[in-house]
Design a protein around this motif. Structure first.
Motif, PDB file in Angstrom:
ATOM      1  N   ILE A 147       0.849  -1.200   0.000  1.00  0.00           N
ATOM      2  CA  ILE A 147       0.000   0.000   0.000  1.00  0.00           C
ATOM      3  C   ILE A 147       0.885   1.251   0.000  1.00  0.00           C
ATOM      4  N   GLY A 148       0.300   2.380  -0.388  1.00  0.00           N
ATOM      5  CA  GLY A 148       1.056   3.640  -0.434  1.00  0.00           C
ATOM      6  C   GLY A 148       2.215   3.507  -1.400  1.00  0.00           C
ATOM      7  N   GLY A 149       3.385   3.865  -0.931  1.00  0.00           N
ATOM      8  CA  GLY A 149       4.566   3.809  -1.784  1.00  0.00           C
ATOM      9  C   GLY A 149       4.930   2.397  -2.217  1.00  0.00           C
ATOM     10  N   SER A 150       4.435   1.405  -1.521  1.00  0.00           N
ATOM     11  CA  SER A 150       4.726   0.020  -1.895  1.00  0.00           C
ATOM     12  C   SER A 150       3.721  -0.503  -2.919  1.00  0.00           C
ATOM     13  N   SER A 199       6.503  -4.468   1.478  1.00  0.00           N
ATOM     14  CA  SER A 199       6.308  -3.598   2.637  1.00  0.00           C
ATOM     15  C   SER A 199       7.662  -3.274   3.248  1.00  0.00           C
ATOM     16  N   LYS A 200       8.024  -2.026   3.180  1.00  0.00           N
ATOM     17  CA  LYS A 200       9.319  -1.626   3.740  1.00  0.00           C
ATOM     18  C   LYS A 200       9.390  -1.980   5.229  1.00  0.00           C
ATOM     19  N   SER A 201       8.315  -1.709   5.955  1.00  0.00           N
ATOM     20  CA  SER A 201       8.327  -1.949   7.401  1.00  0.00           C
ATOM     21  C   SER A 201       7.939  -3.383   7.766  1.00  0.00           C
ATOM     22  N   THR A 204       2.738  -3.066   8.160  1.00  0.00           N
ATOM     23  CA  THR A 204       1.553  -2.317   7.749  1.00  0.00           C
ATOM     24  C   THR A 204       0.322  -3.222   7.805  1.00  0.00           C
ATOM     25  N   GLY A 253       9.452   5.295   1.349  1.00  0.00           N
ATOM     26  CA  GLY A 253       8.381   4.495   0.736  1.00  0.00           C
ATOM     27  C   GLY A 253       7.874   5.074  -0.574  1.00  0.00           C
ATOM     28  N   GLN A 335       0.149  11.029  -3.302  1.00  0.00           N
ATOM     29  CA  GLN A 335       0.941  10.555  -2.170  1.00  0.00           C
ATOM     30  C   GLN A 335       2.302  11.249  -2.148  1.00  0.00           C
ATOM     31  N   GLU A 339       2.059  13.650   1.007  1.00  0.00           N
ATOM     32  CA  GLU A 339       2.724  13.015   2.149  1.00  0.00           C
ATOM     33  C   GLU A 339       4.081  13.690   2.399  1.00  0.00           C
ATOM     34  N   GLN A 473       6.561  11.184   7.465  1.00  0.00           N
ATOM     35  CA  GLN A 473       5.097  11.170   7.251  1.00  0.00           C
ATOM     36  C   GLN A 473       4.384  10.850   8.555  1.00  0.00           C
ATOM     37  N   VAL A 476       0.423  10.310   9.262  1.00  0.00           N
ATOM     38  CA  VAL A 476      -0.408   9.130   9.001  1.00  0.00           C
ATOM     39  C   VAL A 476      -0.518   8.221  10.230  1.00  0.00           C
TER      40      VAL A 476
HETATM   41  O1  F6P Z   1       0.984   5.694   4.577  1.00  0.00           O
HETATM   42  C1  F6P Z   1       2.129   5.662   5.313  1.00  0.00           C
HETATM   43  C2  F6P Z   1       3.176   4.776   4.746  1.00  0.00           C
HETATM   44  O2  F6P Z   1       4.149   4.677   5.719  1.00  0.00           O
HETATM   45  C3  F6P Z   1       3.768   5.266   3.428  1.00  0.00           C
HETATM   46  O3  F6P Z   1       4.720   6.230   3.564  1.00  0.00           O
HETATM   47  C4  F6P Z   1       4.280   4.005   2.852  1.00  0.00           C
HETATM   48  O4  F6P Z   1       4.527   4.147   1.491  1.00  0.00           O
HETATM   49  C5  F6P Z   1       3.137   3.059   3.172  1.00  0.00           C
HETATM   50  O5  F6P Z   1       2.694   3.471   4.438  1.00  0.00           O
HETATM   51  C6  F6P Z   1       3.468   1.603   3.159  1.00  0.00           C
HETATM   52  O6  F6P Z   1       4.438   1.291   4.109  1.00  0.00           O
HETATM   53  P1  F6P Z   1       5.175  -0.114   4.088  1.00  0.00           P
HETATM   54  O7  F6P Z   1       5.928  -0.210   2.795  1.00  0.00           O
HETATM   55  O8  F6P Z   1       6.084  -0.078   5.268  1.00  0.00           O
HETATM   56  O9  F6P Z   1       4.140  -1.186   4.196  1.00  0.00           O
END
Ligand code: F6P
Length: 513
Positions: A147-150, A199-201, A204, A253, A335, A339, A473, A476
């Motif tokens: 989602i988002g940048g991913s 997902s970078k983190s 999510t 992201g 975004q 963002e 960001q 959010v």
């Molecule tokens: O919406 C907040 C955010 O942290 C974005 O900056 C990022 O692109 C998105 O969520 C997805 O995050 P992740 O890649 O960690 O799942």
């Protein structure tokens, strides 16, 4: 002088005074006064044309904007970014998406790791994985969860470039809505599918909620892949170690499609086109890094945005791509821009005394014309627009394409010229509504890469002048925490609602069970 005193700089005052001088000017009159206005107010680089002749600017405006940029040390901030300084101050991170397309030096090291080596190894992995997936004839469907940048970047590029016919079909799952996942579960055979968790983190909620269902559904767990900066979480989830493509903390992201987050592009459109996308962005990087401010397309675009926002007082930006294949561009830029620059404190945490990022929205032409363009032509708000047009048709229906282009040009002309009608005021068009036009020669990977990098740099320029951190960001987060608490409340003790409308609505929702 530090950047956060933007509004105290003499160049800011000079710009505001210049704005007063131009108050009664019209863009049409500027065209009449200078028959060569288009020649003077457009720039060409990386195959793209940036036409800002229909903005309410003169050469003096550009001079004053460049002087302000200089006073804000724009060049210094650009240097800080490319040399790997932690310009994302609240997270103490460098911002190195340009390294992903090979635009930065070989010698850059972050946390003891050579950035360029990491990028090369990552690219080799993207190539290997994408080629393996494409070579597997039994594999018909790839489900990309993020989602988002991913999500937004890969989705935009995949739909903008014609996918290769021999590649598996891609399905993108993002929002916390079970319906798209339900459709995939009903229409795709798990034995023919592969799942990429982007997902970078790897924390999510939307991505993990989909991921848990898909992990159980997949016939072969070895068909689970992950692109992430949190390797341990992916391993704990059950992704095989050999199927994890790493990300680094210096990749934001919303700037990550150039990293392994772009794997779906390499699968669906081919690694060569993924490389061409990087090359287009790299060419724009080189233009951005080496061209004088007044000739530099992303700098001009950023400065004109500041002029519109902070001097003329316009609070929004309409993004209007005249090509259906670019239908995801407004969402992607929303975004990237909102963002990044939707901030109201400077890098030191002090409230800013001027407006920052605009409200970004958009739609493809000509659909926009039959929706919100009414307000752009006759509403009480003046909303600057970016028209994005593509010279060559990607198909043989030339009549369609010519009409499409004529519509784009007609809209920017109508917004600028307006039309008087004293007898019937409801049919009058005030005009003097600014726009820029960006022309791509054709919709290929190279041009798309250059266009997306143009906007990235534009947003950087604006953040640098506003003195804000464009790379965090935090806005959010609060909603995520409340949603998590509410979910717990909703599932565990729905009747134990507290006071307040949220609790009352929760209770009401539960009553529909
Ligand atoms: O919406 C907040 C955010 O942290 C974005 O900056 C990022 O692109 C998105 O969520 C997805 O995050 P992740 O890649 O960690 O799942």
């Amino acid at each position: 002088m530090s950047n956060n005193s933007l509004s105290e700089k003499p160049e800011w005052a000079a710009l505001q005074a210049h704005g007063q001088e131009l108050e009664s000017s019209s863009i049409s009159a500027l065209f009449k006064a200078d028959p060569k206005r288009f020649e003077h107010f457009h720039r060409q680089a990386c195959g793209l044309v940036y036409d800002y002749s229909k903005q309410r600017v003169t050469s003096k405006t550009i001079e004053k904007l460049c002087a302000l940029a200089h006073a804000c040390d724009l060049e210094g901030w650009r240097e800080k970014m490319i040399s790997g300084r932690a310009i994302n101050t609240s997270e103490n991170r460098p911002v190195l998406h340009m390294a992903l397309r090979g635009s930065l030096g070989e010698g850059l090291e972050i946390d003891g790791e050579n950035v360029s080596h990491f990028v090369q190894e990552n690219l080799a992995l993207i190539r290997k994985f994408s080629e393996e997936v494409r070579a597997d004839e039994k594999l018909t469907d790839v489900i990309v969860v993020g989602i988002g940048g991913s999500d937004l970047g890969p989705r935009l590029v995949y739909e903008a470039l014609e996918p290769c016919p021999e590649a598996p079909r891609l399905h993108f799952l993002s929002t916390m809505d079970g319906a798209p996942l339900d459709r995939v579960l009903r229409t795709v055979a798990p034995e023919n599918a592969l799942v990429i968790l982007s997902s970078k983190s790897f924390g999510t909620d939307e991505t993990l909620t989909h991921a848990h269902i898909l992990k159980d559904w997949l016939a072969k767990p070895e068909r689970l892949y992950a692109v992430t900066g949190n390797i341990q979480a992916a391993l704990d989830f059950g992704v095989p170690a050999a199927h994890i493509l790493p990300m680094r903390s210096w990749i934001g992201g919303r700037f990550s499609l150039w990293s392994a987050i772009g794997l779906p592009i390499a699968i669906g459109c081919g690694f060569d086109r993924f490389s061409a996308l990087l090359e287009g962005a790299r060419t724009m990087d080189s233009h951005f890094m080496s061209t004088p401010l007044a000739e530099n397309i992303p700098v001009l675009a950023g400065l004109i945005g500041i002029w519109n926002r902070n001097v003329l007082g316009y609070n929004a930006l309409a993004v209007l791509p005249y090509m259906d294949a670019l239908r995801n561009l407004p969402a992607y830029l929303q975004q990237m821009d909102m963002e990044s620059n939707g901030k109201s404190v400077d890098r030191e945490g002090r409230p800013v005394s001027y407006a920052t990022g605009p409200i970004v929205f958009g739609e493809t032409g000509t659909n926009a014309q039959h929706a919100f363009m009414q307000l752009l032509h006759q509403g009480t708000e003046i909303i600057p627009s970016d028209f994005i047009i593509v010279a060559q048709a990607p198909h043989d229906l030339q009549e369609h394409h010519t009409k499409l282009l004529c519509n784009a040009l007609a809209q920017s002309q109508a917004l600028m010229e307006g039309q008087q009608n004293e007898a019937e005021p409801h049919r009058a068009f005030p005009g003097n509504r600014p726009s820029s036009t960006i022309v791509l020669p054709r919709l290929d990977a190279f041009s798309l890469g250059a266009l997306m990098a143009l906007y990235e740099h534009k947003i950087f320029v604006q953040g640098a002048l506003w003195g804000i951190n464009s790379f965090d960001q935090w806005g959010v987060e609060l909603g995520k925490v409340i949603a998590r608490d509410l979910y717990r409340e909703f599932s565990e003790k729905p009747d134990d609602a507290h006071d307040g409308s949220t609790a009352a609505l929760l209770k009401l929702l539960k009553s529909f069970d």
